[in-house]
Write an enzyme that holds these catalytic residues in place. Sequence first.
Site, PDB file in Angstrom:
ATOM      1  N   TYR A 147       0.636  -1.521   0.083  1.00  0.00           N
ATOM      2  CA  TYR A 147       0.271  -0.198   0.094  1.00  0.00           C
ATOM      3  C   TYR A 147       0.611   0.615  -0.100  1.00  0.00           C
ATOM      4  O   TYR A 147       2.635   1.271   0.123  1.00  0.00           O
ATOM      5  CB  TYR A 147      -0.535   0.217   1.225  1.00  0.00           C
ATOM      6  CG  TYR A 147      -2.095  -0.474   1.533  1.00  0.00           C
ATOM      7  CD1 TYR A 147      -3.521  -0.743   0.158  1.00  0.00           C
ATOM      8  CD2 TYR A 147      -2.718  -1.783   2.156  1.00  0.00           C
ATOM      9  CE1 TYR A 147      -4.327  -1.054   0.019  1.00  0.00           C
ATOM     10  CE2 TYR A 147      -3.820  -2.217   2.580  1.00  0.00           C
ATOM     11  CZ  TYR A 147      -4.638  -1.967   1.626  1.00  0.00           C
ATOM     12  OH  TYR A 147      -5.986  -2.772   1.503  1.00  0.00           O
ATOM     13  N   ASN A 191      -8.038   1.703   3.459  1.00  0.00           N
ATOM     14  CA  ASN A 191      -8.228   0.799   4.381  1.00  0.00           C
ATOM     15  C   ASN A 191      -7.492   0.545   5.702  1.00  0.00           C
ATOM     16  O   ASN A 191      -6.935   0.953   6.119  1.00  0.00           O
ATOM     17  CB  ASN A 191      -9.099  -1.080   4.373  1.00  0.00           C
ATOM     18  CG  ASN A 191     -10.053  -1.003   5.319  1.00  0.00           C
ATOM     19  OD1 ASN A 191     -10.851  -0.011   5.251  1.00  0.00           O
ATOM     20  ND2 ASN A 191      -9.857  -2.446   5.700  1.00  0.00           N
ATOM     21  N   ALA A 192      -6.702  -0.828   5.780  1.00  0.00           N
ATOM     22  CA  ALA A 192      -5.169  -0.826   6.506  1.00  0.00           C
ATOM     23  C   ALA A 192      -5.197  -0.654   7.800  1.00  0.00           C
ATOM     24  O   ALA A 192      -4.687  -0.209   8.519  1.00  0.00           O
ATOM     25  CB  ALA A 192      -4.347  -0.634   5.681  1.00  0.00           C
ATOM     26  N   GLU A 193      -6.062  -0.655   8.514  1.00  0.00           N
ATOM     27  CA  GLU A 193      -6.380   0.042   9.939  1.00  0.00           C
ATOM     28  C   GLU A 193      -5.858   1.035   9.948  1.00  0.00           C
ATOM     29  O   GLU A 193      -5.211   1.598  10.899  1.00  0.00           O
ATOM     30  CB  GLU A 193      -6.070  -1.459  10.455  1.00  0.00           C
ATOM     31  CG  GLU A 193      -6.988  -2.106  10.659  1.00  0.00           C
ATOM     32  CD  GLU A 193      -7.065  -3.178   9.870  1.00  0.00           C
ATOM     33  OE1 GLU A 193      -8.136  -3.359   8.675  1.00  0.00           O
ATOM     34  OE2 GLU A 193      -5.834  -3.806   9.183  1.00  0.00           O
ATOM     35  N   ASN A 247      -9.941   0.414  -2.425  1.00  0.00           N
ATOM     36  CA  ASN A 247     -10.420  -0.813  -1.598  1.00  0.00           C
ATOM     37  C   ASN A 247     -11.236  -1.040  -1.201  1.00  0.00           C
ATOM     38  O   ASN A 247     -12.381  -0.634  -1.114  1.00  0.00           O
ATOM     39  CB  ASN A 247      -8.814  -0.605  -0.812  1.00  0.00           C
ATOM     40  CG  ASN A 247      -9.103  -1.574   0.386  1.00  0.00           C
ATOM     41  OD1 ASN A 247      -8.593  -2.750  -0.116  1.00  0.00           O
ATOM     42  ND2 ASN A 247      -9.670  -1.217   1.669  1.00  0.00           N
ATOM     43  N   GLU A 248     -11.991  -3.052  -1.379  1.00  0.00           N
ATOM     44  CA  GLU A 248     -12.720  -2.694  -0.444  1.00  0.00           C
ATOM     45  C   GLU A 248     -14.288  -2.132  -0.921  1.00  0.00           C
ATOM     46  O   GLU A 248     -14.304  -1.813  -0.150  1.00  0.00           O
ATOM     47  CB  GLU A 248     -12.512  -3.016   0.755  1.00  0.00           C
ATOM     48  CG  GLU A 248     -11.340  -3.815   1.496  1.00  0.00           C
ATOM     49  CD  GLU A 248     -10.913  -3.941   2.707  1.00  0.00           C
ATOM     50  OE1 GLU A 248     -12.153  -3.448   3.026  1.00  0.00           O
ATOM     51  OE2 GLU A 248     -10.485  -4.631   3.162  1.00  0.00           O
ATOM     52  N   TYR A 302     -11.168 -13.779   5.085  1.00  0.00           N
ATOM     53  CA  TYR A 302     -10.571 -13.350   6.024  1.00  0.00           C
ATOM     54  C   TYR A 302     -11.535 -14.447   6.705  1.00  0.00           C
ATOM     55  O   TYR A 302     -12.665 -14.036   7.360  1.00  0.00           O
ATOM     56  CB  TYR A 302     -10.094 -12.741   6.472  1.00  0.00           C
ATOM     57  CG  TYR A 302      -9.543 -11.453   6.206  1.00  0.00           C
ATOM     58  CD1 TYR A 302      -7.911 -10.819   6.806  1.00  0.00           C
ATOM     59  CD2 TYR A 302      -9.570 -10.886   5.130  1.00  0.00           C
ATOM     60  CE1 TYR A 302      -7.540 -10.008   5.909  1.00  0.00           C
ATOM     61  CE2 TYR A 302      -8.640 -10.292   4.377  1.00  0.00           C
ATOM     62  CZ  TYR A 302      -7.703  -9.581   4.991  1.00  0.00           C
ATOM     63  OH  TYR A 302      -7.043  -9.288   4.400  1.00  0.00           O
ATOM     64  N   GLU A 338      -6.127 -10.144  -1.158  1.00  0.00           N
ATOM     65  CA  GLU A 338      -5.710 -10.224   0.309  1.00  0.00           C
ATOM     66  C   GLU A 338      -6.552 -11.605   0.690  1.00  0.00           C
ATOM     67  O   GLU A 338      -7.568 -12.309   0.901  1.00  0.00           O
ATOM     68  CB  GLU A 338      -6.724  -9.016   1.477  1.00  0.00           C
ATOM     69  CG  GLU A 338      -6.143  -7.936   0.880  1.00  0.00           C
ATOM     70  CD  GLU A 338      -6.804  -6.932   1.670  1.00  0.00           C
ATOM     71  OE1 GLU A 338      -7.130  -7.451   3.113  1.00  0.00           O
ATOM     72  OE2 GLU A 338      -6.426  -5.554   1.365  1.00  0.00           O
ATOM     73  N   TYR A 403       0.290  -8.063  13.554  1.00  0.00           N
ATOM     74  CA  TYR A 403      -0.913  -8.822  12.520  1.00  0.00           C
ATOM     75  C   TYR A 403      -0.460  -9.705  12.777  1.00  0.00           C
ATOM     76  O   TYR A 403      -1.337 -11.118  12.304  1.00  0.00           O
ATOM     77  CB  TYR A 403      -1.093  -8.559  11.501  1.00  0.00           C
ATOM     78  CG  TYR A 403      -1.532  -8.361  10.481  1.00  0.00           C
ATOM     79  CD1 TYR A 403      -3.491  -6.939  11.044  1.00  0.00           C
ATOM     80  CD2 TYR A 403      -3.037  -9.266   9.343  1.00  0.00           C
ATOM     81  CE1 TYR A 403      -4.622  -7.201   9.997  1.00  0.00           C
ATOM     82  CE2 TYR A 403      -4.138  -9.646   9.098  1.00  0.00           C
ATOM     83  CZ  TYR A 403      -4.315  -8.108   9.073  1.00  0.00           C
ATOM     84  OH  TYR A 403      -6.091  -7.737   8.814  1.00  0.00           O
TER      85      TYR A 403
END
Length: 1035
Positions: A147, A191-193, A247-248, A302, A338, A403
């Site tokens: 990213y 996104n990516a927290e 993203n998403e 996930y 992902e 993670y």
Amino acid sequence: MISEKKSEFPEDKLWFTTRMRTSESRMPRRPLGLLILAFVAVLYVFALPAGPLGSWSSVLATLASILHVSPSRLPHVRDTQSTTTTNLTSDGRTTDVLWDKYSLVIKGQRVFIHSGEFHTFRLPVPDLWLDILQKAKAAGLNAVSVYTHMGLINPSPGVVDFNDYRALKPLYEAAKQVGMWIVLRPGPYINAETTAGGIAHWVTSQVAGELRTNATDWNAVWQDYIQGVIRETVPYQIDRGGPVIDNEYSQFPATHAAYFEEVEDVYHNSDIVVPLTANDAAEGQNWINGTGSVDIYGLDSYPQGFDCSNPTVWNPVVTNYYNYHESVNPGQPWYFPEFQGGSFDAWGPTAPGYERCRELTGPDFESVFYLNLWASNAKLINYYMLYGCVQLFFVLFCASYDYGGAIAENRQLTTKYLELKRQGLFLRSSPEFYKTDHIGDTTISALAATGSFVHITILRNPDTGASFYIVRHNDSTSTSTVDFKMNITTESETVQIPRVASAITLNGRQSKVIVANYSFGLSKLRYATAQVLYAGRIGSRDVLYLYGDPLQEHEVALALNGTPRIRAQSSSFQWHTMSGITTVSLLAGVEGLVTLWDSDQQLILYSDTATAGTFWSPEIPSNDRSDFASYWQFGTNTSILVGGPYLVRNATMVGSRLELRGDLNESVRLTVIAPDNVRMITWNGIPISPDVNVASTITSLSNWKYADSLPEVQGDFSDANWTIANHTTTNIPFKPYYGDGRVLYGCDYEFCENIVLWHGHFNATEETKSVNLSINGGEAFAASVWVNDVFLKTSYGNSTNNKNIVQETDEVFHFPPGSLKYGEDNVVTVVQDNMGLDENGDDHVDDEKSPRGIRGFRLNTGNFSEWRVQGKLGGYTNFPDKVRGVLNEGGLYGERQGWHLPGYNTSSWTARELAEGLPSSSAGVGFFVTTFRLSIPEEFDALISFTFDQSTQPYRALLFVNGWMMGKRVANLGPQYDFPVHQGILDYHGVNTVAVALWAMESTPITPTLKLTVKDVYEGGVGKIHVNNPGWSAR
């Protein structure tokens, strides 16, 4: 960790072995969007190709000699009969990256993209990016997914900054050096927290239109950033390639699709020519057809979710991947941008911690769930995360982003890494696997097994007939051990295997790949119930390395060729030969490395699973210095086997000298299988070093100096230079609850980051008794409130393992007797923590525009005459620290003065130990600063952490190391107390400055402690690491 088990070696001249010694004094040891495949030979599907130890010449005479095989140079372009490529599809812009229903075809070579996620902005030391890429390559991966962060690169309107750790060029150069493709994912929403999902903070307050749509003002603000990514990337493409988009995201409503199309148009109207891809957050069929559709569709998955509290409790594997793919995009290769490689951890006292996440998604999970992806015929897979690193700056979840990845936050290899490496080396060794048809599973009679408890999927290469039987429990969560036999189709018949051994054994939560008609070099393997680690040619010999559980029986059948030198003779091995095919049955109990067959044409090895995990297979780059010299299949097909070290980073041949580089953490027996033209081996270039006690160079943190960092509550403090908060309108859609019409959101005044301070002025009367405040700071935030110099109380947000989330509070703060000055100006001070702006999703429109600040204010009587606000110095437009970036600092007085920076003179400060807390046990904020010196030899990689106490106390602490904000300790909630800090931030050869901004949230004694912890020490490392820690200057 590498097994310490020592192998048994034959007496012939097969092995090069030595003892290598290191220091004896070691300390105790999402669903994304439009992607592109490009090169440097950067391949973006965005893809890019991405001390002293050493010369052992003095001891070679005493050692067994190197394996004797004739040198033979293989062609640079891999000769793979399995890669027949016809009926290929292109995007109409390049022929360097093509595809069909099986896989990508890059420059004529069929490629399985085997990738792990790595975010360079989370490791702000560019010299260490090479370390992560080398570790990924050593695990058999050929790509990393990356990213880029709009908020860091485009921190304010019109500013695009690709300097320092925001740069792309160092990543591309390192990837080219190592031979790794890059899957580049620029967003702009990632996104990516991360705060606002990566969208620049200034955008969230300056754009009125809905973000991530075709709104004209949103379109205008992402152009500079995307054009900057294009400019940085174009010189490194495989053929002037191109990146990711978003993203998403769902394709509906139409404004979403139109937005995707706008971003695609920018790439298509630039020098980006490689295919665009997208990832669907679920099986929503987004971006396959219609407006905004992309070249190659991808699915994120996930399956274990994001709660690691019960790591032994599994969700079952997803069983419809293949059928879903066949129903929605059967003409494209099956792509997982992902797939779960771990999980984020949450705030709160019941958060499980990353070791439980690493257990939940550990080696057993990798075995069952990763191979389940293979069984669905996926040929592009990216594991999120391979290496998570630090949740720098803004923390939507736990302050760490480890993670639970295969590579831990401190860059240490974990047990997950070993299983990933076993799988990665198999994939690299198996080009026939890159093109397979899904034949079926145990529901068809030809695949019948002797027990209904196993599930078998067969994939077959249509050109070579190589078959891959992927076996797991029918109940993928089962912990039972089962025995069975199964039918396979060989070159001439269908047979039940094993033929000699009693059964194939499948442990609980285990999956296997049983190969048949499988090529290794010029040889063929009829079948093997053991697993393949390595298959290929070393020198002029075909080499096959098999492994298996030592408590299980295994069987291998093949034609043995050449003049034998060794054939394993033991009661553990049973040999049967018929019609030119030899079947070797391996009984249970075999451990260590065993030579089954050694001839002038073949070498067949077997070991237990743990021993296989200690082996590495570095590739030998070609000597032609071409762009692709380090790329497997393109610049080289030559590799060797090295067993024993903690890590083998790379190998090169210089004449007859084999130069190995890597890391050691214990005494090991080195095993090298290489061509016989090797006459000397070096390790990191120079003689083996004496022991070095790195731990002895680590000092305790003491001699702290202290200064108050909250003068803003004192009566003589002037806020005349603060920003007047007088806006009456906002682009943030979440409007104030109550007040007088003024909007008190930090981002509206350029103060989006970290701690923000508010001053509310009012004239008090005897009737003034309280103030009602609604404060929004995000999940697990806190805000402390004073009137004049009197502390009222702290308002707490909350999170309990991502549950019971409180992002804002609404409370009445009562003024104690004597706290007000009647008929005069009084000041309410709010110290408000900003935990980052929210992420966005299909059901959460514009959540990135989070209303961080004060959403409601009112006195019980009367009105506020003025509000003023202060965040980090200069706001997001004129912040002074351009190296560390826009997210590094907040609005505390000490931060604004630069107290956290190296070189600030604290000689006039008070001597006070951190463990004493604030004077008089008062609530407030204080700065504690100390320095310490490190002197660690350059050839050592010491993994160092700053470790706070693990107690639950009402304090927060910001940890600054050499000016970098490296951690946030939330002691009232947890869970994180240990903060790894890497070399490059730490100066291993000089003085280091540590600053702790301690926020005591109650008027009660607090006793924080902080110490340096050495987690491990490795001889080797990645080489010289540059330090870029700008010091203090007057502000």
